[in-house]
Structure formats: C-alpha cells, structure tokens
Design an enzyme around this catalytic site. Structure first.
Site, mmCIF file in Angstrom:
data_model
loop_
_atom_site.group_PDB
_atom_site.id
_atom_site.type_symbol
_atom_site.label_atom_id
_atom_site.label_comp_id
_atom_site.label_asym_id
_atom_site.label_seq_id
_atom_site.Cartn_x
_atom_site.Cartn_y
_atom_site.Cartn_z
ATOM 1 C CG ASN A 104 3.953 2.267 14.305
ATOM 2 O OD1 ASN A 104 3.710 2.761 15.412
ATOM 3 N ND2 ASN A 104 3.989 2.987 13.211
ATOM 4 C CB SER B 213 7.506 -2.939 14.912
ATOM 5 O OG SER B 213 6.231 -2.965 15.487
ATOM 6 C CB THR C 285 -0.098 1.062 22.159
ATOM 7 O OG1 THR C 285 0.966 0.844 21.241
ATOM 8 C CG2 THR C 285 -0.692 2.436 21.900
ATOM 9 N N GLY D 220 1.110 -3.200 22.213
ATOM 10 C CA GLY D 220 1.959 -3.850 21.219
ATOM 11 C C GLY D 220 3.425 -3.547 21.481
ATOM 12 C CD GLU E 294 1.143 -7.701 22.593
ATOM 13 O OE1 GLU E 294 1.327 -7.763 21.360
ATOM 14 O OE2 GLU E 294 0.012 -7.647 23.104
ATOM 15 C CD GLU E 295 5.678 -5.202 17.911
ATOM 16 O OE1 GLU E 295 6.533 -4.410 17.472
ATOM 17 O OE2 GLU E 295 4.536 -5.326 17.416
ATOM 18 C CG HIS F 171 -6.237 11.620 24.447
ATOM 19 N ND1 HIS F 171 -6.937 11.104 25.504
ATOM 20 C CD2 HIS F 171 -6.827 12.811 24.147
ATOM 21 C CE1 HIS F 171 -7.925 11.941 25.819
ATOM 22 N NE2 HIS F 171 -7.881 12.972 25.015
ATOM 23 C CB ALA G 199 0.107 22.886 23.393
ATOM 24 C CE LYS H 129 1.526 26.289 33.753
ATOM 25 N NZ LYS H 129 1.610 25.498 34.961
#
Lengths: 332, 332, 332, 332
Positions: B56, B59, B81, B83, B86-87, B235, B271, B276
């Site tokens: 998004n 986008s 991701t 998408g 593609e965009e 992730h 974290a 670390k």
C-alpha cells in the site's frame, strides 16, 4: 428495524445465548453477532470456506480450536503463515508455551533463552526440537521426490503428526489443503535452505501451489472467507476467491483499522466491490482481539449448526488415529 | 534529562527544523525525533540497512521517496510484498493511480472497473497493462534460464524499467537486492502460474533466495532495520538479521499496537531480546501513519547526513540511465 | 480528480511545502492536507473558530503553539479540560515538565514523587506550587464576588499570569473565552472544594457558563470547529455549535476510531448530519498523534494566511505585556 | 507459571466457562480473564467499588446490565457523563433506540430527524420527550431548594423514575451515588440553563459535589475502580480514589492505547504509581470494545460471587418498586 435491548445476566447463561444477546447491545457486539450470522449462512449455503489465521494465533490456545473446526467441517481451505506451521509442529511433538506478560524485561528473557510473542513465551529449546524433527522429515520427503508444492509438503507433515489439537494433522486427515504463501519466512525456511545446500535439486514450488489454491474452488461454487488478523494469509484467500469470481460471504476479524490503507485493516466493504456479494447481510467486519472474539462467534455458529445436524459426523465418534503410523514415520 | 519546550511557529520553518522541535514536544512526536536520531546513528556507524515496506505504501506517493532513498544509499537491502512489485511496474510503464475516498461506494467502483486501496484508486486497465508487460518479460527470463531466485528475477525487472521513481529500477542500478518472500501472492503470481503451465520446468526458487538474504550480511557487520508497517516484509528483515546475530539498530513505524501479539504491532523492545541492542538510544517505535511520519523522519535524516557528506555522490550528478537499453529489452 | 505523485526530498524543504506534497501521497497524509485546507477555508470565510484540546496536549510542548494560535487570531473560543488549566498555570509560574519514557517503572516514579503522563513527567512539587498559587488567587477572586462562571474565573487567571506561552494569558489578552465544562475534575477542583468549605456561599456557576458559550456565536455566523483529541472538550464545542444551527467547517484529529461508538472516535461525517455542512470539502478527520500532526497542519495554514495578510497584526509587533501588573496581582 | 492450553468447544459451554478458558488462550483473552479475577478479588476484599462508563454505553444495551450490577451490589459509586443521564431518562420514559449502521448516510439521517451514535440511532423525538419530562422535574426540584449538588439532583431523578433497567433508578434505590462532573455538557445542560434564566438563584453546585465523591470513601477503606472507556468519568474516579490514598484494585477496559498519552489510553500500570497497589495481580487493562468484553468479564464474576453468596439478597426477590410513587411525582 431492530432495537437496542437492555442486557441482563441470567444465572448459567451460555456463550451461545450471550452472543445472541449481543445482537441488540450495539457497537462491536452487534457486529460480532452479525459475523456469527454470516458464517451460519455461508455454511447452510454450502459455500467452500477459506479460514485464514496468522502465526500468533497458533502460538495461542486458538490452535486447538482451529483443529476442531477443521474436524467439524468448518474449513475447506486453510491459509496461514509459516510461524503457524512451526508452532503447530512444536506443540504436536510435545513442546509447551507459557503465559507471561506484555511488559516483560526482554533483555532478561533473552538471557534465559526465551522468545516473546506478546504475552506468550516460547523457549529456544522448542526451536531446537523443531530442528531435530525437521531433518529426518526432509530426508524422507526428498526420498519421495525432489519438487514439492508447499501444500503437498504440509500435508505430509500433517500425516506424520499425531495430535488431535494439531491443525496440520486434522487438515491432512480431512483432506483440507493448507496453504502458506511465504514458506521460507521462518526457522522452517532456514532448514529448507540448509537442506537445499546439500541437495541442490530440491525445489519448493510456490508457483504450482498457487495453481493448487486456485483449483480448490471455481466460478460456480459458492465461496466464503473467514479471515482472522491481516497479513498475507488474509490477502491470499481473498485473491484466490477473487480469481474465481469473488466470494459470496466474508467475515473479517482484526485489530487493524482501514485508515492506513493496509491489507490488515481493509474491511469487507471491499468485498462488495468484488461484485458477488449482494447485500450487507453477507459480510461483517469485527474490530477487536481474535482470541476473545473468535471463540464467541464460532461457539454461536457451532451450537446452531449442531442442532441442525450440519457438523461433520466424525465429531461424535472421534476415533484416535493410529499412533504407530506417525511414530514409524518419525523414525524412518 | 531533557525538558518539554513550548513549540512556536516561525515563518518558513523547514521540515528538518520541525522534527528537531518534536524532540521536546512529547508523546509520539518525541518518538518520531528519536527514530530520526537512530537512523542517523545507524548510517554513521556504517550499518547495513534493511528497508521494508508493504504494497500500500507503493500505491501511495512514498514509492518515489523509497527510490530516492535507495539512490542516496540509505537502503542496502529491500524487503517488500508482491503488490509493491506489481504497482512499481505499473507506474513505471505509465499507469497513474488516483486519489479517492475511504468512504467510496464500492459497488459503484466495481462497476467502473476501479479497485480501492484505502483512499487510492487503481484501474483494472492498469492490471491489464501489467499483464501485457509481463508476458514478453517472462519469455525473455525463461530464455536465459529456467530456475530463478526471486531477488534475481526482481533485479531483471529493475534493469528492464526506466523510471527514476521506480524502486526496482533504482535498486537494480545500485545493486541493492530486493526480496519478496511471498512472490505468488498477487496478480504477478497468477501470471507466473500461467507461464509455468506452459513451461513446466520453470521454477521460482524461494528457498535459495532465503540463502541470498542471509548472505547479504554477516555476524561481524553492523545491521540496522527500518520497518514500515508490519506483515512479512518486516518479519523477513528481522529474521534475516536475527540469523546473523541480531541488529544493532531498529526503527519500526506502524499503526498496529502490541496488544494483540501480532507481528505488525511488535515493538523494538523485542529487538533488545535479540541480545545485540545495548540501550534504548538504538531502537525506536513510532505509532502512526507511515505516509505522514516517514517523510518527516527521513527528511531530518537526509538533511543531516547531507551536511556531513554521507549521502551517495551520484545524488548530485543524477545521470540519466540509457533509455535505449530498457526499450530494447522490452522489445527483444 | 487528482493523482498520486511520487514524493522526492528536496534540500531545505519547508514544512509548508511538505504538507502541500502530502495532498498527493495518499492515506492519512492526504487527509492531513485536507484538514489544512479546511482550516484555511474556515478562516477566509470569517468563521468563528472553536479550538478544543485535552490536558495531555498542554502537558506537551503544544501548549506554546496553542498560545501562539490564539495570539494570531486563529481561535475565537477555546474549550479544554481542567488538567490543561492546572498545567498551564504551573508552567506559567516556572515549573518545567521533563521527557521520560512510556515504559517507565511506575513504582519507582511514585517513590521519587513523579507523575507520568505518557512519556512526560510532572513532579509532585509542581502540584504544590500550583496550590501555593491558588490560595491567594481564590481569596482575591472571592473578594470581587462570590458567584463565578467558569470562563470568567479562567479569564481572571489569564490576566494574572505573564507568560506569552500560556494559553490562558493569551486568551485573556485577546478576549478569547476559555471554557472548561468539568472544572472540578482535577487538583484545581480539590482546591475549589477546600475553599468553599471555608466560604460556603462561594459558587462556581457552570450553568450560566453554558449560556456564555452559547452566546459566543449565533445562527447567522459561520462557525468552525478544530477538535484535537476527544473527550468533553470536543463534545462541548460540537454541542455549542449544534445549538446555534451547526458548524459549517469541522476538523477532527484523534487516535480514536469510530468503531467503538465513542465521542473521541466520532468522525466529521456526523457533522454532515448537523445539516449545515454541504460537502466533503468542508470537513476532515485525520487519524494519528496530535503532537505530530497538528503542528504540520497549522504551519501550512499559517504560512498561507500570513501571505494573504489574514493573521492578526500584533504578531509582528509582539509587545511584551507589563510584567508589573501580574506581579502586583500575585502579591496582592 | 501457567501454560497455553488448546481451546476446544464443548456443547452448551457457558459464558463463565469460556472466560475461565480464556486464561490459557493468550493475548487479550488472558487479560480479560485477569480482569475478571481482579474484580472477584476486589469484591471479596470488601473494597468500595467505583464503576465508571461513558454515555455511548448507556446508548447501548449495557444500560440494563449496569442497573443490574448496581442492584446486585457490584457498584458503590457510579461516575458517568451527562449523555448517560439523558439517555437513561429517555429509555425510562419509554423511548427506544434502534440499531443501524456505522456507515449510514448522515445527510439522509439528518433529514429524517435521526441522530447517530456509532451504529445506534436516537430520534429527535426522544430529545423532545426528555425536554417534556425535564420541565416539571426542574420545577419540582426548585420548589425543594435552589442549590443542588449534582449527585443530589441525580438521586431525585432516580427516585422519580420507575424502570428496573434504569441505572439512575437502581442507584437511587440502593443509595449508590451517581456523579457527573460535566453536567452541562448535553441537552440536560441546555435545559438547566433555560431554567436558570427564569430562576436566577438556581444553582448547580459542582464544587460541593466534588466533596461528596471524596467523602464516599476514605484512606482506611479498600477501594477498587472499574473504568469502562476513558474520558472524565474514568479520570474522576481515579482522582477521587487518589485523594483518598489510592485504589487497591483497578480494572480498565478501553479501545484507546497508551501511546498518545491520553487519559482514555492510560493503563493500570499508573495505578502502581499511586503507591497502594502492590502487585500485578491487582490490576488489569483489557483492550477492546466494552460491549463485547464487559458482559463476559462480569458474567464470570457474578457466577462466582453468586455461588459464594456474595451478591445482594434482593436479587432473588426482585420486588417491584411501587409504580404509583413515580407516577405521582411525574404529575405533581
């Protein structure tokens, strides 16, 4: 037009009855009732049901419930993330997750070898047990063939487990395919990588698996989506129904809001833009924590469907699968 | 100990100065300043920087900014991701997205062939243009070899585009690898599937690509993560640094909260559990919409690094890449 | 129809320009630009402007900005909560608030006599200073008369302070009434109570003050609301405009969502149900932290209005008010 | 240390049992169970219980539940906002609220004379009925005396109503004081204002009422807070216990998060900074919609306390109060 009704406790009130009352309380409780209603409708209409969830829900005690729902015929296709696969296996081979606090001292946890997922704790040891389990499993897999679609591989895992609370086990038993569009995004992926280093022609074929999810259903079948949380598990199910003409029914449960334009927060309004959903009675978005809301919604659904004889018969028999089979597999 | 300071507007105040003032305003504005500070530190410490974002954001108009950041040397590894892929291509080949409303009539939009992402609109036509572009691209790809790691494939795409606002183009030009752990979860995946139906030995190798992201860095290098939004892009970057001993610096920006135990809402406190990160000055979590916050944070960072000569020199020259190359590619 | 535009940093970009660019980025950044646009419109249309904020914003550095906005003629009526009154006084008499952490050890803070508001710290000492200030103030007040409307009392406070960053001071100076519908809900209320115990005929007349806010404007005047956060400050302003025929313009900024049916999360859509707002260009709801968003929105507004000569002239002169006056008051 | 347990549905599962199972599911379901546990503890420890809620919850069907809880002795002091007072009266005199949609067309609703609160609708007519009821009520009140503390006035209202689902009625009957720190912030306030215009010596004494809430309890008594939603109702209860040495027990339920530094999102961690709460087992913050969560939590509490005979005896008898009394009042 329905009216707000004053809620009053009655001794021994069932969870089903509480959800029925939600219909007339207002705000998200009304939406929660509607979600239940949409799922009853999708089942009665014999829609193919896509159930999606994220890995943190499998970290939680919802895992057993997902498995039971598959057992009862409430999910025809499952989509999830790789953490869910890992944790389902860990739990199936005996690892236990403990309940801690959202405000833990993370430095201290690290020193103790504990990984935190919200208020749940997973020991490093559990990851080591997963590793021990994976190595012989992958060897066996590779002996059969060298190119695996993800869902084929997950079915093999399910067949090798023996835990009625494992969703992989129940899915394999019931021939419910499990899809995981990002199979490498976790410890599981790391072991796949190490294995491929030794066996260069070993291939996990994600492209053919996209075909598999598309072929699970078709334009003529009714389709329903129950999406818990956001992420790619939600998106993958929606995409798959979209490419088959769109879903007739959709229920989303999430803590995300639509205001950021994210997938996680996108509402079922967009389901209407798929062009198949005809009116508001067929979609519902409920905002809140899935661990609280999903059991409520589904208990209401199950009690109703059970009375109408629409749950799978095996539920009553519950024959234990042969333990030996999976033990032999693990040792082979 | 620092104190709250009363903020007052001064005519012509720069964005950089505003963010400096945020330090003493309090609540999320203070966290936003800290995020900027952590990124300046990670760059000065020559950490390898993982930049992650969801589709998004591509986008949205942040796409050009991501590209500029890659150009300026502010990202060494990108995770996103499908998408977003593609965009980025759609926009690079001339498609335009329009600005609508969060409260659009989705049934009406569907009839007009318009897809909604929050308050942004994408025409069906743009997806058709993507398809037209992909078919010859995949043919060309397959001519070279039949087994592709995702990041290799994305580099080929980047090389074939010619748009300085394309992040795939800038990443390819700067040799910044782009990872996409769920490459089939979109229209792109559908086209890969159709192509594989015709060419059965065509393989997208996600397993080897996980090795590629792991080998981008190592235990000895300093590592930093800038994660925008949640999902698998966040992730995957965290996992990759974790398997290399953990990141020294981490900045998360998200609208999700930690209370649901989701990946999207997990804070940088975790974290610290990587073992670390030594103190609070090296991590920051800012809650809010990335489209508002990320430009603010990074403008502050860029102005500071620019004064210290820490941005890539090419920024000043900005030589246009040879247009012919990509045109030839597209026609070949 | 406007289009998404790729954002790119340019050296030295001003905050105003950044907000202009937000218009074409998408999601909440576009809404933020729209908020700015609506405020420019309400000012140009000479609407009476209701500015509302909650006490935590006065704990933060926004306090000085509110004061400046009053000085510049950007607020005709102020509505807030009693904590804002207390903290404005504390700061005006020299107390400083420090910046801490959202994840402080609250037991430890308690032992140190520190009160936490998010990531801001207020010392018990500051509350004691407030008490020392209030006792002679209330004595003086009571000498003048025994029955006070809240806004009259707050004007007296403003006149007795001498701090250009105090919103009570600026409001008193500019004859901008400050309303506080729950004046007892804080330490201030406790001191009022103790004072009344000694002076039984001392009355704070909240009922007549509701008349005062209603009479600030009328059916024929244009009205605008800028509501920061939720709570009764937002509700009171909306109610007051509603009873005068509704507002023509409304901008809400909040972290709350509409899904719980709360006042804090109610959107400006409802403003349309007031029957005066004609179209979408006159209302905007932006979701996010006010400390980040409000300065951005208003800087864009101020720069534009300043160029058109629509800010109050005094801004350029900024004559210091006579210090002696308030000192004399405090000692009297 | 407790462990995550796989949840499985059992036919006819009660709401109490479901909440017991939540303890081992994780994320907010575990927090919800803890909230229930804290309330059981506060009741067994004979703490004075402050129950706070906002007006939208009285718009919803929770109104009857609040009344039942007062009846059962689960609330010793109630704090709310004036909208709750208004809507409790409307419903008590026969007005009904209907269930609509969050995404209603607000312009259309306005034309129909309908006011929207989330997905609930209130007719203009209901406000007119409230007005008709208030005029004789205020006349009567004024005949008794001219200076009223808010809680005294609310008790008179309760005594004049006759609806077992009215919280004002039940509170008056059980001698549970109801506090409303911003009594003018609604239609109720407007009528007070109009009445005062005709009767200048009519005074609503908010200052003395702050004394009343302080004197409801003392330093030596155990105190507990159940705060639903945020706003001044939550703050007023916390402030009142704080000035009496702090609460021993606290449960907050809200959709707001702590990240904005608002009152609504402040967690029970701060309760520890009050210095009385000793450990984590005595406070709980649950994030989510109150309409879903509060019935769940309290059903679990009520079933447990009922078995131990800790609910007020009258619950079993439920004698209808004499209808004549209130009818006579209304006509007088």
């Amino acid at each position: 037009m329905s009216f707000v009704k004053d809620f009053r406790w009655e001794k021994g009130i069932t969870a089903e009855e509480l959800v029925n009352r939600y219909q007339n309380i207002g705000f998200q409780s009304t939406e929660l009732y509607r979600a239940s209603d949409v799922i009853v409708k999708m089942k009665k209409d014999s829609a193919k049901i896509f159930l999606t969830f994220t890995s943190n829900m499998v970290s939680s005690g919802l895992r057993g419930f997902f498995s039971q729902l598959i057992e009862l015929g409430m999910a025809d296709i499952v989509v999830t993330t790789v953490g869910a696969i890992e944790e389902d296996i860990m739990k199936a081979i005996g690892e236990r997750f403990s309940i801690g606090s959202f405000d833990s001292d993370d430095v201290e946890l690290h020193e103790k070898g504990i990984n935190r997922v919200g208020n749940l704790f997973i020991k490093n040891e559990s990851y080591m047990k997963l590793e021990d389990w994976m190595l012989p499993f992958l060897d066996n897999l590779y002996k059969k063939k060298n190119r695996w679609a993800v869902s084929e591989m997950l079915k093999e895992i399910g067949l090798s487990l023996n835990d009625e609370n494992s969703f992989l086990y129940q899915a394999a038993k019931k021939d419910v395919p499990v899809f995981c569009p990002a199979i490498t995004d976790g410890a599981f992926g790391f072991h796949l990588y190490l294995f491929q280093q030794k066996n260069r022609d070993f291939v996990v074929d994600v492209v053919s698996d996209f075909g598999n999810i598309l072929l699970c259903t078709n334009f003529d079948e009714k389709k329903g989506v129950i999406a818990l949380g956001g992420s790619i598990s939600k998106h993958h199910a929606i995409l798959s129904t979209l490419l088959n003409g769109g879903a007739e029914y959709a229920v989303y449960m999430t803590t995300a809001h639509k205001t950021s334009g994210s997938m996680s927060g996108a509402t079922t309004d967009e389901a209407k833009s798929w062009g198949k959903v005809k009116d508001d009675s067929d979609v519902a978005t409920v905002i809140g924590d899935v661990t609280i809301m999903f059991p409520l919604v589904m208990i209401n659904v199950l009690e109703k469907l059970d009375r109408e004889g629409l749950l799978k018969a095996e539920y009553k028999e519950k024959k234990k699968i042969n333990l030996d089979r999976s033990r032999k597999y693990a040792k082979s």
